[in-house]
Enzyme design. Structure first.
Site, short mmCIF file in Angstrom:
data_model
loop_
_atom_site.label_atom_id
_atom_site.label_comp_id
_atom_site.label_asym_id
_atom_site.label_seq_id
_atom_site.Cartn_x
_atom_site.Cartn_y
_atom_site.Cartn_z
N GLY A 1 0.93 -1.21 -0.09
CA GLY A 1 -0.17 0.11 0.18
C GLY A 1 0.89 1.20 -0.02
O GLY A 1 1.65 1.48 -0.95
N LYS B 1 2.09 -10.23 -4.21
CA LYS B 1 3.05 -9.43 -3.66
C LYS B 1 4.71 -9.93 -3.27
O LYS B 1 5.46 -9.54 -3.65
CB LYS B 1 2.49 -8.60 -2.33
CG LYS B 1 1.56 -7.72 -2.67
CD LYS B 1 0.39 -7.35 -1.42
CE LYS B 1 -0.70 -6.50 -1.59
NZ LYS B 1 -1.68 -6.23 -0.46
N1 HSE Z 1 -6.59 -6.21 -0.51
C1 HSE Z 1 -5.39 -5.57 -0.30
C2 HSE Z 1 -4.99 -5.64 1.30
C3 HSE Z 1 -5.28 -4.07 -0.67
O1 HSE Z 1 -5.52 -5.96 1.97
O2 HSE Z 1 -3.67 -5.56 1.59
C4 HSE Z 1 -3.88 -3.60 -0.81
O3 HSE Z 1 -3.29 -4.31 -1.71
#
Ligand code: HSE
Length: 411
Positions: free
Chosen positions: A129, A200
């Protein structure tokens, strides 16, 4: 004047527009250019926004607008995002994306196209994020050989686990709130089953070790089997359960481990106190040792913060390329996770005296755990670390019914 287009006006896309106009003056100053958003692509109607005149439903309005130099992709999913991003790059436009699924599956190809066309393809927001993590890995830590990365990479699951464990909120209620807060994916099973964290760790592994890891190569397990009984047993030995994405370079550097699963970690580990929507990424380098990056891993404005920073970087480097690259992967690059060394927490039901005798016969150095109000036929223990294959073999000699099995990581 540099023109920008934003594709997708959902949680992140609307955040990008909001942050851009809120901080436009300082953004322009930092970029060294006047900038404006020329188009916002979305199939839905947004009559209430102050930018209603910028909306289009037609991608060609962006592709064919030669004044648009930077395109932000916040649509999510691979299609049509892949086709649109590819077309923009081929048309000489730099692209910024927050779309981890796109980068994890098609990143190597898109990076090659960007290189060929001498434009930028940046994706800081795709991991962690709002946490700056990709730039630090590729720039600030560039002097290091990175050996391992471990992280809490999904805000939704970390939020759910924290709410369940600390506030006795049900799984369903915690998930509902995560959705309302804009943390969860459109299909929340992508969070709960670990696929988002998997994408990720693919990106982190590729950047750290220079070769694409594809999501299908990563052993991935979600949080749906975690019970409060397991939490209580582990609390008694000052350990916690976190969904951990891990990638590690193996001897010689030709292979890596890449996994996502709920893991038991000591409460002394820096990742143990990362709660709620926060993410943290621990990078191990041969010169720096361990370094931890921490911050809000999901949500509208934190993610928009990373996207807009990439837009500024693109604007500053319109004629040059930021070096962000990795090679295509191959089938045997990711090693069998069963050969990785882990401890194992196990909770079983059956004749506890008999199970205890079997466990002591099969393993040496096992620690048995206790919790308040445990049923008489329940037993829980933690084994020492060993290759997971060896654990499986030894467990063949243990009677009783396994209720939970959670890997223990020494981070
Ligand atoms: N759905 C993802 C999370 C959003 O909860 O981390 C951010 O990549």
């Amino acid at each position: 004047m540099i023109k920008i287009a934003v594709m997708g006006h959902g949680v992140v896309g609307s955040g990008v527009v909001e942050v851009f106009y809120k901080n436009r003056e300082s953004i322009q100053q930092k970029a060294g250019h006047e900038m404006d958003i020329a188009h916002i692509l979305d199939l839905r109607e947004f009559p209430e926004t102050p930018y209603a005149d910028k909306f289009t439903k037609n991608f060609d309005d962006i592709l064919n607008d030669e004044t648009v130099k930077i395109v932000v992709e916040t649509m999510g999913g691979v299609h049509p995002a892949y086709d649109y991003v590819k077309a923009c790059l081929q048309n000489g436009k730099s692209v910024v994306t927050s779309n981890k699924e796109l980068v994890a599956t098609m990143g190597a190809e898109l990076i090659h196209i960007a290189k060929d066309k001498n434009v930028n393809f940046l994706f800081e927001a795709s991991v962690g994020g709002g946490i700056p993590i990709l730039r630090p890995i590729t720039q600030c830590l560039a002097a290091n050989e990175i050996t391992e990365i471990d992280g809490i990479l999904n805000g939704t699951t970390n939020y759910i686990l924290t709410q369940m464990i600390q506030n006795a909120v049900s799984f369903e209620d915690a998930l509902k709130t995560a959705q309302q807060l804009g943390y969860a994916e459109r299909d929340p099973s992508a969070d709960v089953d670990g696929h988002d964290a998997c994408r990720k760790i693919c990106i982190l592994s590729a950047l750290a070790f220079g070769k694409h890891v594809y999501p299908k190569q990563v052993y991935t397990e979600g949080i749906s089997k975690i019970t409060l009984a397991d939490v209580a047993y582990l609390e008694s030995i000052h350990h916690v359960i976190k969904l951990i994405g891990k990638t590690k370079k193996l001897e010689g550097g030709k292979h890596v481990f890449a996994t996502v699963y709920p893991a038991v970690i000591s409460s002394h580990c820096q990742l143990a106190s990362v709660d709620d929507v926060y993410n943290a990424v621990m990078v191990r380098g041969d010169a720096i040792g361990d370094v931890v990056f921490y911050g809000r891993g999901a949500g509208k404005l934190p993610t928009a913060s990373a996207v807009v920073a990439d837009v500024i970087d693109c604007a500053k480097h319109l004629e040059t390329r930021k070096l962000l690259c990795w090679a295509d992967g191959d089938d045997d690059y990711v090693a069998d996770y069963k050969t990785d060394t882990v401890g194992m927490y196990v909770r079983m039901n059956g004749n506890t005296d008999a199970i205890k005798a079997d466990v002591n016969g099969a393993f040496s150095g096992v620690k048995f755990l206790s919790r308040a109000d445990a049923p008489a036929d329940e037993i829980a223990f933690v084994t020492p670390a060993m290759p997971e294959k060896a654990f499986d073999e030894k467990m063949q000699a243990v009677g009783g019914e396994i209720q939970s099995k959670i890997r223990v990581l020494d981070l």
